[in-house]
Design a protein around this motif. Structure first.
Motif, PDB file in Angstrom:
ATOM      1  N   GLY A 104       0.834  -1.199   0.000  1.00  0.00           N
ATOM      2  CA  GLY A 104       0.000   0.000   0.000  1.00  0.00           C
ATOM      3  C   GLY A 104       0.860   1.238   0.000  1.00  0.00           C
ATOM      4  O   GLY A 104       2.027   1.202  -0.402  1.00  0.00           O
ATOM      5  N   ARG A 105       0.287   2.327   0.456  1.00  0.00           N
ATOM      6  CA  ARG A 105       1.009   3.600   0.459  1.00  0.00           C
ATOM      7  C   ARG A 105       0.801   4.272   1.805  1.00  0.00           C
ATOM      8  O   ARG A 105      -0.318   4.377   2.292  1.00  0.00           O
ATOM      9  CB  ARG A 105       0.519   4.504  -0.670  1.00  0.00           C
ATOM     10  CG  ARG A 105       1.182   5.860  -0.722  1.00  0.00           C
ATOM     11  CD  ARG A 105       0.874   6.574  -2.024  1.00  0.00           C
ATOM     12  NE  ARG A 105       1.483   5.881  -3.158  1.00  0.00           N
ATOM     13  CZ  ARG A 105       1.367   6.301  -4.409  1.00  0.00           C
ATOM     14  NH1 ARG A 105       0.643   7.379  -4.690  1.00  0.00           N
ATOM     15  NH2 ARG A 105       1.942   5.642  -5.397  1.00  0.00           N
ATOM     16  N   LEU A 110       3.503   9.110   1.667  1.00  0.00           N
ATOM     17  CA  LEU A 110       3.094   8.680   0.322  1.00  0.00           C
ATOM     18  C   LEU A 110       4.078   7.702  -0.299  1.00  0.00           C
ATOM     19  O   LEU A 110       4.109   7.517  -1.525  1.00  0.00           O
ATOM     20  CB  LEU A 110       2.902   9.886  -0.607  1.00  0.00           C
ATOM     21  CG  LEU A 110       1.811  10.877  -0.187  1.00  0.00           C
ATOM     22  CD1 LEU A 110       1.701  11.997  -1.212  1.00  0.00           C
ATOM     23  CD2 LEU A 110       0.467  10.177  -0.019  1.00  0.00           C
ATOM     24  N   ASP A 111       4.892   7.038   0.554  1.00  0.00           N
ATOM     25  CA  ASP A 111       5.829   6.029   0.058  1.00  0.00           C
ATOM     26  C   ASP A 111       5.096   4.710  -0.178  1.00  0.00           C
ATOM     27  O   ASP A 111       4.238   4.311   0.613  1.00  0.00           O
ATOM     28  CB  ASP A 111       6.949   5.787   1.075  1.00  0.00           C
ATOM     29  CG  ASP A 111       7.896   6.982   1.188  1.00  0.00           C
ATOM     30  OD1 ASP A 111       8.190   7.582   0.140  1.00  0.00           O
ATOM     31  OD2 ASP A 111       8.324   7.291   2.309  1.00  0.00           O
ATOM     32  N   ASP A 112       5.453   4.020  -1.268  1.00  0.00           N
ATOM     33  CA  ASP A 112       4.942   2.674  -1.492  1.00  0.00           C
ATOM     34  C   ASP A 112       5.600   1.742  -0.476  1.00  0.00           C
ATOM     35  O   ASP A 112       6.827   1.751  -0.307  1.00  0.00           O
ATOM     36  CB  ASP A 112       5.265   2.201  -2.905  1.00  0.00           C
ATOM     37  CG  ASP A 112       4.471   2.968  -3.951  1.00  0.00           C
ATOM     38  OD1 ASP A 112       3.309   3.301  -3.675  1.00  0.00           O
ATOM     39  OD2 ASP A 112       5.024   3.244  -5.035  1.00  0.00           O
ATOM     40  N   ALA A 127       8.930  -2.785   4.432  1.00  0.00           N
ATOM     41  CA  ALA A 127       9.899  -2.018   3.654  1.00  0.00           C
ATOM     42  C   ALA A 127       9.200  -1.055   2.703  1.00  0.00           C
ATOM     43  O   ALA A 127       8.074  -1.290   2.256  1.00  0.00           O
ATOM     44  CB  ALA A 127      10.812  -2.956   2.874  1.00  0.00           C
ATOM     45  N   LYS A 128       9.884   0.022   2.369  1.00  0.00           N
ATOM     46  CA  LYS A 128       9.485   0.901   1.283  1.00  0.00           C
ATOM     47  C   LYS A 128      10.109   0.357   0.007  1.00  0.00           C
ATOM     48  O   LYS A 128      11.182  -0.247   0.030  1.00  0.00           O
ATOM     49  CB  LYS A 128       9.976   2.323   1.540  1.00  0.00           C
ATOM     50  CG  LYS A 128       9.445   2.949   2.814  1.00  0.00           C
ATOM     51  CD  LYS A 128      10.068   4.323   3.043  1.00  0.00           C
ATOM     52  CE  LYS A 128       9.579   4.937   4.358  1.00  0.00           C
ATOM     53  NZ  LYS A 128      10.209   6.257   4.613  1.00  0.00           N
ATOM     54  N   GLU A 131      11.627   1.797  -7.614  1.00  0.00           N
ATOM     55  CA  GLU A 131      12.576   1.593  -8.709  1.00  0.00           C
ATOM     56  C   GLU A 131      13.538   0.438  -8.442  1.00  0.00           C
ATOM     57  O   GLU A 131      14.757   0.575  -8.516  1.00  0.00           O
ATOM     58  CB  GLU A 131      13.367   2.874  -8.974  1.00  0.00           C
ATOM     59  CG  GLU A 131      12.489   4.017  -9.452  1.00  0.00           C
ATOM     60  CD  GLU A 131      13.280   5.299  -9.709  1.00  0.00           C
ATOM     61  OE1 GLU A 131      14.504   5.275  -9.499  1.00  0.00           O
ATOM     62  OE2 GLU A 131      12.668   6.282 -10.117  1.00  0.00           O
ATOM     63  N   GLY A 132      12.983  -0.742  -8.106  1.00  0.00           N
ATOM     64  CA  GLY A 132      13.806  -1.936  -7.964  1.00  0.00           C
ATOM     65  C   GLY A 132      14.588  -2.027  -6.678  1.00  0.00           C
ATOM     66  O   GLY A 132      15.536  -2.818  -6.601  1.00  0.00           O
ATOM     67  N   VAL A 133      14.228  -1.255  -5.665  1.00  0.00           N
ATOM     68  CA  VAL A 133      14.921  -1.312  -4.375  1.00  0.00           C
ATOM     69  C   VAL A 133      13.881  -1.363  -3.260  1.00  0.00           C
ATOM     70  O   VAL A 133      12.910  -0.596  -3.264  1.00  0.00           O
ATOM     71  CB  VAL A 133      15.843  -0.095  -4.153  1.00  0.00           C
ATOM     72  CG1 VAL A 133      16.484  -0.155  -2.768  1.00  0.00           C
ATOM     73  CG2 VAL A 133      16.922  -0.052  -5.231  1.00  0.00           C
TER      74      VAL A 133
END
Length: 440
Positions: A104-105, A110-112, A127-128, A131-133
């Motif tokens: 979620g967010r 507003l972090d995924d 975890a947040k 872009e692949g991290v």
């Protein structure tokens, strides 16, 4: 300038600034495929062991091929539909499927975010991701204020290092191993398998094994790790001039000790059927513990009268107990019997009410076909008060075999699971013993 050329220039600029990454499959949350993760074990301050002393480091061993204090593991993100996926953690030949994943967010930042839950062990990763991290922490709920920083990066297939330094020697075989120092020492057997730089291993002890370990050998240094949602083990070692191995063993961020090993293909450990026994004056087991509904269960209940029984001393937090539970489940499915009952006796980190919730969830997730009762606290000195007829609670798990009159026929301490060379032999011995046990 043509519109096509303009769009091409804009695309190049965007790719240069955010680093274009292409994926073979479409995805909605995380990119599918291989991820490399690690737990950062080293805190900012010096950790102490259980004796209040600095954690040991023999000969000031250093391991420069990897970043110090990082416990790595790999996993795959696998989509089973356009919007649902699971992850599969890899430890050598072990594959651990994890389906309990939510995302979620965060409302404030507003972090995924993603939550990877291990419900049978009462642990989780939060975890947040961007872009692949992924970056966050692994939390152990049953330990007070216990978390370890977690980082995962997409597209990385190696575990410890991409280096391929020529190994000093082939260490395939059995190694007599001593863990710890002074009066805290205990024996083990390292079962190493090497293929070039690739290394797999487990360590057997008198009370169980140290899981599926995967790693590498670089010149004279070896690296092994495992992460299964409950245990986070890191082994580092250096081959000495006399061809022995000295190293450091770390369990999470809270425990560290030394280990030494020498090749010995004839090494054996103490018989696991002799470690736990009845104290003088006892010949029976009597129990009275609550099940997950709060009902007190006793061996004098009608259901258990006149039947053979297996009592499984275990804990929901214990991966070796999980291995044994899966084994018992498979055995019972393949060998149904009206003359056999199995009861789990769970010793947990929480107090009664919370423990019963954990046990119920564990039973449902694992689809355990027998009742698991809450027997007490997992601390072994406290646990033995629940079973005062035993000399000690030596290991989780332990199986106690009882006849129709609740007299002890056999006690098997510990469990060398499928990571070890002993597992197939154990299965055969167990099945042969059960034929005799149930036929009497």
């Amino acid at each position: 300038m043509s519109k096509i050329l303009y769009n091409l220039i804009i695309a190049v600029i965007i790719c240069s600034s955010v680093s274009c990454v292409s994926f073979e499959n479409e995805y909605t949350i995380l990119p599918p495929g291989k991820w490399r993760a690690y737990l950062r074990l080293d805190p900012a301050v010096q950790q102490l062991n259980q004796q209040g002393k600095p954690l040991a480091n023999p000969n000031n061993l250093s391991f420069k091929e990897v970043t110090a204090g990082e416990l790595p593991f790999t996993f795959d993100v696998i989509y089973n539909s356009d919007s649902t996926f699971y992850i599969e953690i890899e430890n050598g030949t072990e594959k651990i499927r994890v389906d309990d994943i939510s995302y979620g967010r965060e409302r404030t930042t507003l972090d995924d975010t993603i939550l990877i839950n291990f419900p049978e062990f009462d642990t989780y990763i939060k975890a947040k991701f961007k872009e692949g991290v992924m970056q966050g922490d692994w939390f152990v709920s049953y330990k007070e204020d216990y978390s370890i920083p977690f980082i995962a990066k997409y597209g990385k297939g190696f575990r410890f290092t991409e280096l391929n330094k020529e190994p000093f020697m082939d260490i395939t075989g059995n190694w007599s191993t001593i863990f710890g120092e002074g009066d805290k020492q205990y024996p083990g057997i390292g079962e190493f398998k090497q293929n070039g730089n690739q290394l797999s291993c487990t360590f057997k002890t008198e009370t169980g094994d140290y899981r599926f370990l995967e790693g590498t050998i670089q010149d004279k240094k070896i690296y092994l790790s495992t992460f299964d949602g409950s245990h986070a083990f890191l082994f580092e070692g250096r081959i000495q001039p006399d061809s022995t191995i000295q190293g450091i063993f770390r369990s999470g961020k809270h425990w560290q000790t030394i280990w030494e090993a020498k090749r010995d293909d004839s090494i054996v450990l103490q018989d696991m059927d002799s470690l736990t026994y009845l104290k003088p004056g006892y010949e029976k087991i009597e129990i009275s513990f609550p099940n997950t509904s709060g009902q007190i269960i006793s061996l004098s209940d009608q259901k258990y009268l006149g039947k053979k029984k297996i009592l499984q001393i275990m804990g929901t937090w214990c991966p070796n107990c999980k291995d044994e539970t899966l084994f018992l489940k498979e055995y019972l499915e393949a060998n149904p019997s009206d003359n056999l009952e199995v009861l789990g006796l769970a010793f947990e980190y929480y107090e009664k009410e919370k423990s019963l919730e954990i046990i119920k969830r564990y039973s449902e997730v694992m689809d355990v076909p027998y009742p698991i009762l809450y027997a007490g606290h997992s601390n072994k000195k406290k646990a033995i008060k629940s079973l005062p007829m035993l000399n000690a609670i030596v290991s989780y798990p332990t199986m106690i075999f009882l006849d129709e009159e609740n007299k002890v026929q056999k006690i098997h301490t510990g469990f060398n699971g499928p990571a070890t060379s002993d597992y197939d032999g154990f299965v055969q011995e167990f099945e042969e013993y059960m034929l005799e046990f149930l036929a009497d």
